[in-house]
Design an enzyme around this catalytic site. Structure first.
Site: not given
Length: 245
Positions: A166, A153
């Protein structure tokens, strides 16, 4: 790779595992790989969703896929080893693995991160990815040329406020990608990670509930890179963190 044109049957006779295959990008990747001739192994935690993808692949004329119901939060090292051994016994090899499943957790100030959520994200996004890769590599090496693809990401290359666990997990994913790629650089195994970018998925909707998803790329829009990394044209591409958009 960014202007890669998907060719019909470019994945013919390949055996490809997709995790998180029940929805979002994983679902689209599984359908796309099957449409291009691959035998797809669908891994996910919700059997009903996997069965829907299974049925759609058959309805589209694809090769019958396999289903592996597995929750990465609770799976053990032995689960992954047994799974890899079963794939080797049933198919003889594994040509590709897209490790797509991950857990978002919650967006919160760093000092408010709940310990259980931190532990769950580390388990799903780091430990499970490591154990999956470790178990799958011997079966991937049975193929003449194999591709292992992780999912990262934008918050895995530059930390972002409130993305806490995350973000940290995706930094670890990029590190894992580079370590394994370097270790297997002289073999037939290539290892890369995809950053899909802003894509209309259930996870994205959780992170940005007020966002108009019609303004985003769809999972189908970003499939050229996902196909490229499984196709023979990418045999010389390894150790890369690649943006799909």
């Amino acid at each position: 790779m960014f202007d890669y044109t998907i060719k019909d049957n470019c994945l013919i006779n390949k055996v490809i595992l997709v995790t998180g295959a029940g929805s979002g990008i994983g679902r689209q990747a599984a359908l796309t790989y099957a449409n291009l001739g691959a035998t797809v192994i669908l891994l996910g935690k919700t059997v009903s969703k996997l069965e829907q993808v299974y049925d759609e692949i058959l309805a589209n004329g694809g090769t019958e896929p396999a289903i592996i119901p597995l929750d990465l939060k609770g799976a053990t090292q032995q689960h992954y080893i047994d799974m890899s051994n079963t794939i080797a016994q049933q198919f003889g090899r594994l040509d590709g693995a897209l490790l797509n499943a991950s857990m978002l957790g919650e967006l919160t100030p760093y000092t408010h991160i709940h310990q259980q959520i931190w532990d769950d994200i580390v388990q799903v996004n780091i430990t499970a990815q490591h154990l999956l890769a470790q178990a799958l590599i011997p079966t991937l090496l049975k193929a003449e040329s194999a591709s292992l693809v992780f999912t990262t990401s934008s918050v895995g290359s530059k930390g972002r406020a409130y993305w806490g666990a995350y973000s940290v997990s995706k930094f670890a994913t990029e590190g894992l990608t580079q370590v394994i790629a370097d270790e297997y650089d002289e073999t037939g195994l290539r290892v890369n990670a995809i950053n899909p970018g802003a894509t209309a998925t259930p996870m994205r909707a959780t992170a940005y509930p007020a966002e108009d998803q019609s303004t985003l790329a769809s999972p189908e829009d970003i499939m050229p890179l996902y196909v490229y990394l499984m196709a023979d044209e990418s045999q010389s591409t390894t150790g890369q963190i690649i943006k799909a958009q």
